[in-house]
Design a protein around this motif. Sequence first.
Motif, PDB file in Angstrom:
ATOM      1  N   TYR A   1       0.852  -1.180   0.000  1.00  0.00           N
ATOM      2  CA  TYR A   1       0.000   0.000   0.000  1.00  0.00           C
ATOM      3  C   TYR A   1       0.893   1.236   0.000  1.00  0.00           C
ATOM      4  CZ  TYR A   1      -3.976  -3.013   0.946  1.00  0.00           C
ATOM      5  OH  TYR A   1      -4.947  -3.984   0.852  1.00  0.00           O
ATOM      6  N   VAL A   2       0.737   2.049  -1.034  1.00  0.00           N
ATOM      7  CA  VAL A   2       1.588   3.211  -1.240  1.00  0.00           C
ATOM      8  C   VAL A   2       0.733   4.477  -1.168  1.00  0.00           C
ATOM      9  CG1 VAL A   2       3.204   4.358  -2.800  1.00  0.00           C
ATOM     10  CG2 VAL A   2       3.101   1.855  -2.720  1.00  0.00           C
ATOM     11  N   ARG A   3       1.209   5.472  -0.417  1.00  0.00           N
ATOM     12  CA  ARG A   3       0.457   6.724  -0.308  1.00  0.00           C
ATOM     13  C   ARG A   3       0.503   7.494  -1.626  1.00  0.00           C
ATOM     14  NH1 ARG A   3       0.265  11.395   4.293  1.00  0.00           N
ATOM     15  NH2 ARG A   3      -0.374  13.110   2.939  1.00  0.00           N
ATOM     16  N   ARG A   4      -0.673   8.012  -2.017  1.00  0.00           N
ATOM     17  CA  ARG A   4      -0.780   8.851  -3.197  1.00  0.00           C
ATOM     18  C   ARG A   4      -1.604  10.093  -2.851  1.00  0.00           C
ATOM     19  NH1 ARG A   4       2.734   6.079  -4.698  1.00  0.00           N
ATOM     20  NH2 ARG A   4       2.811   4.692  -6.511  1.00  0.00           N
ATOM     21  N   ASP A   5      -1.170  11.246  -3.339  1.00  0.00           N
ATOM     22  CA  ASP A   5      -1.899  12.503  -3.196  1.00  0.00           C
ATOM     23  C   ASP A   5      -2.217  12.998  -4.595  1.00  0.00           C
ATOM     24  OD1 ASP A   5      -1.747  12.985  -0.238  1.00  0.00           O
ATOM     25  OD2 ASP A   5       0.391  12.891  -0.676  1.00  0.00           O
ATOM     26  N   ALA A   6      -3.516  13.133  -4.911  1.00  0.00           N
ATOM     27  CA  ALA A   6      -3.885  13.530  -6.263  1.00  0.00           C
ATOM     28  C   ALA A   6      -5.274  14.160  -6.266  1.00  0.00           C
ATOM     29  CB  ALA A   6      -3.845  12.322  -7.192  1.00  0.00           C
ATOM     30  N   TYR A   7      -5.552  14.926  -7.315  1.00  0.00           N
ATOM     31  CA  TYR A   7      -6.883  15.478  -7.544  1.00  0.00           C
ATOM     32  C   TYR A   7      -7.665  14.472  -8.378  1.00  0.00           C
ATOM     33  CZ  TYR A   7      -5.705  20.092  -5.697  1.00  0.00           C
ATOM     34  OH  TYR A   7      -5.362  21.128  -4.864  1.00  0.00           O
TER      35      TYR A   7
ATOM     36  N   LEU B   1     -11.289  16.767  -6.769  1.00  0.00           N
ATOM     37  CA  LEU B   1     -11.069  17.050  -5.357  1.00  0.00           C
ATOM     38  C   LEU B   1      -9.721  16.462  -4.927  1.00  0.00           C
ATOM     39  CD1 LEU B   1     -14.601  16.257  -3.873  1.00  0.00           C
ATOM     40  CD2 LEU B   1     -13.559  18.516  -4.136  1.00  0.00           C
ATOM     41  N   PRO B   2      -8.999  17.179  -4.029  1.00  0.00           N
ATOM     42  CA  PRO B   2      -7.723  16.638  -3.535  1.00  0.00           C
ATOM     43  C   PRO B   2      -7.961  15.487  -2.568  1.00  0.00           C
ATOM     44  CG  PRO B   2      -8.238  18.690  -2.420  1.00  0.00           C
ATOM     45  CD  PRO B   2      -9.316  18.514  -3.456  1.00  0.00           C
ATOM     46  N   CYS B   3      -7.342  14.345  -2.858  1.00  0.00           N
ATOM     47  CA  CYS B   3      -7.542  13.148  -2.032  1.00  0.00           C
ATOM     48  C   CYS B   3      -6.195  12.536  -1.655  1.00  0.00           C
ATOM     49  CB  CYS B   3      -8.376  12.107  -2.782  1.00  0.00           C
ATOM     50  SG  CYS B   3     -10.026  12.667  -3.248  1.00  0.00           S
ATOM     51  N   THR B   4      -6.206  11.899  -0.488  1.00  0.00           N
ATOM     52  CA  THR B   4      -5.076  11.086  -0.056  1.00  0.00           C
ATOM     53  C   THR B   4      -5.559   9.643   0.041  1.00  0.00           C
ATOM     54  OG1 THR B   4      -4.051  12.891   1.177  1.00  0.00           O
ATOM     55  CG2 THR B   4      -3.394  10.657   1.767  1.00  0.00           C
TER      56      THR B   4
ATOM     57  N   ARG C   1      -5.645  21.079   1.807  1.00  0.00           N
ATOM     58  CA  ARG C   1      -5.226  21.451   0.467  1.00  0.00           C
ATOM     59  C   ARG C   1      -6.391  22.086  -0.306  1.00  0.00           C
ATOM     60  NH1 ARG C   1      -3.159  17.336  -3.879  1.00  0.00           N
ATOM     61  NH2 ARG C   1      -3.862  15.885  -2.299  1.00  0.00           N
ATOM     62  N   TYR C   2      -7.585  21.590  -0.058  1.00  0.00           N
ATOM     63  CA  TYR C   2      -8.764  22.153  -0.730  1.00  0.00           C
ATOM     64  C   TYR C   2      -8.978  23.607  -0.316  1.00  0.00           C
ATOM     65  CZ  TYR C   2     -13.641  22.690  -2.179  1.00  0.00           C
ATOM     66  OH  TYR C   2     -14.814  23.147  -2.750  1.00  0.00           O
ATOM     67  N   ILE C   3      -8.827  23.906   1.006  1.00  0.00           N
ATOM     68  CA  ILE C   3      -9.027  25.266   1.505  1.00  0.00           C
ATOM     69  C   ILE C   3      -7.923  26.182   1.000  1.00  0.00           C
ATOM     70  CG2 ILE C   3      -9.063  26.683   3.604  1.00  0.00           C
ATOM     71  CD1 ILE C   3     -10.401  24.259   4.998  1.00  0.00           C
ATOM     72  N   ARG C   4      -6.632  25.649   0.997  1.00  0.00           N
ATOM     73  CA  ARG C   4      -5.529  26.466   0.501  1.00  0.00           C
ATOM     74  C   ARG C   4      -5.721  26.841  -0.962  1.00  0.00           C
ATOM     75  NH1 ARG C   4      -2.234  22.784   3.381  1.00  0.00           N
ATOM     76  NH2 ARG C   4      -1.707  21.745   1.400  1.00  0.00           N
ATOM     77  N   GLY C   5      -6.449  26.008  -1.696  1.00  0.00           N
ATOM     78  CA  GLY C   5      -6.710  26.301  -3.092  1.00  0.00           C
ATOM     79  C   GLY C   5      -7.855  27.270  -3.301  1.00  0.00           C
ATOM     80  N   GLY C   6      -8.404  27.766  -2.207  1.00  0.00           N
ATOM     81  CA  GLY C   6      -9.474  28.753  -2.313  1.00  0.00           C
ATOM     82  C   GLY C   6     -10.864  28.164  -2.244  1.00  0.00           C
ATOM     83  N   ALA C   7     -10.953  26.853  -2.097  1.00  0.00           N
ATOM     84  CA  ALA C   7     -12.245  26.167  -1.980  1.00  0.00           C
ATOM     85  C   ALA C   7     -13.181  26.507  -3.129  1.00  0.00           C
ATOM     86  CB  ALA C   7     -12.901  26.487  -0.640  1.00  0.00           C
ATOM     87  N   THR C   8     -12.594  26.711  -4.307  1.00  0.00           N
ATOM     88  CA  THR C   8     -13.411  27.031  -5.475  1.00  0.00           C
ATOM     89  C   THR C   8     -13.954  25.746  -6.089  1.00  0.00           C
ATOM     90  OG1 THR C   8     -11.422  26.983  -6.851  1.00  0.00           O
ATOM     91  CG2 THR C   8     -12.110  29.122  -5.983  1.00  0.00           C
TER      92      THR C   8
END
Length: 434
Positions: free
Chosen positions: A133-139, A163-166, A151-158
């Motif tokens: 199991y490998v961690r991935r961070d992606a939209y 969506l940013p997921c881990t 990360r969603y809030i830092r992007g302005g929550a537009t």
Amino acid sequence: MSATVTSIRVKEWETGGTLTGVFLPEDARITQTVKELSRAGMLHIEELRHGTRVRASSWVGRITLGDLQVTVEPKITGMPLLRLVRYAYGLRNLSLIGVSSYDLSAYTFLDLLIHQLAAEAEELIRRGLRREYVRRDAYLTIPQGRLDLHRYIRGGATPTATLPCTFHPCSEDTVINQALLAGLRLARHISADPALRALLANHCRLLEEEITSVHLDTRMLQRARRRMSRLTVAYEPALTLIELLMGAQGVNLEGEAEAINVPGFLFDMNRFFQTLLSRFLSENLQGCQVRDEHRLLGMMAYDPRYNPRRRPVSAPRPDFVVLKANKTVAVLDAKYRDLWENPLPRNMLYQLVIYALSQQERRIATILYPTLDSNAADAHIVINDTVEGRRTGRVILRPVNMNALAERVAEASSAHERSLFADMLAFGKEIRAA
């Protein structure tokens, strides 16, 4: 059109004949490399009046210097060499694809290592590569795992289509598989066998479908080693082979000395011989403990009254000390030089004399050296007190018949045969101390 390459092949510790009319190019980098190889004792290349002469040592392999290609071969070849290599490094007895027992004698030491790595990779691929199991961070358009709100809030929550997921998918793209792929690419690069290069390229293509290509270096291998566990023990032989191939490139894996950038691949047979004897003696000397590179502490020290710079004294460190009931019964040093055919170098003798005189009772030190001559026998050098005329110690030169050793490490050999051979190496015809 490329220049013609002149090849010379010599055996370990041999001096090749002078290549008349062949000279190294006037290149500062090649000149510096030749000096470094000579200084390190790896290979001596001399430019004489009429040509070039090569003198080999314990390093085997192949290097290219301008239009000159030098190949240094080990004296022991074929199946005995392959069997000893597998035993020394704990490699599996896998079938080498496309290689018969008859063909083995034509392969160099490095060829055998690469063939073994290809067989190890074939076995790992056939069984199925390790998945983690490998961690991935992606939209993601379809969310998986945990929503990364920060990360969603830092992007302005537009509002967006992703969506940013881990998340943690089960993947073959692990550190240990990345190291395997990088090692196969290295082997493909250095191999001179077209069929083997094609096989390695096929393995690489299969792995590249799921695994990220990374740069192979010492740090990468260390990361892979830290991830080793009982679940990844099948990768141990492959990682060992990759480390050996990197070392043959001049890459320093242990940090003991400055690495030399070798324009080819040279492998230190002295290290191989020491590793081989270490395993054989440790496994087969019954009732004894074998300590590798054991420091003889306390033999020499500065007089504290006369040590103005407060410097320590280096402690002698023989390759093997054999203990029984915490008592030293043998001091052994492995030297990869056939002392049956060649004279004993002065520095080796002086080193063993120190080991012999470091003992209070036995005062014997033994050099174990490789040979293929079945007539080779022990030679004894007596250390005398020149004032009183009495004997104070003894240095023994003991041959290790490599063909006989290869027979002992074969699966068909019995434990009793191996034990008797180990006793002979450590104690000769002496009676082991009780």
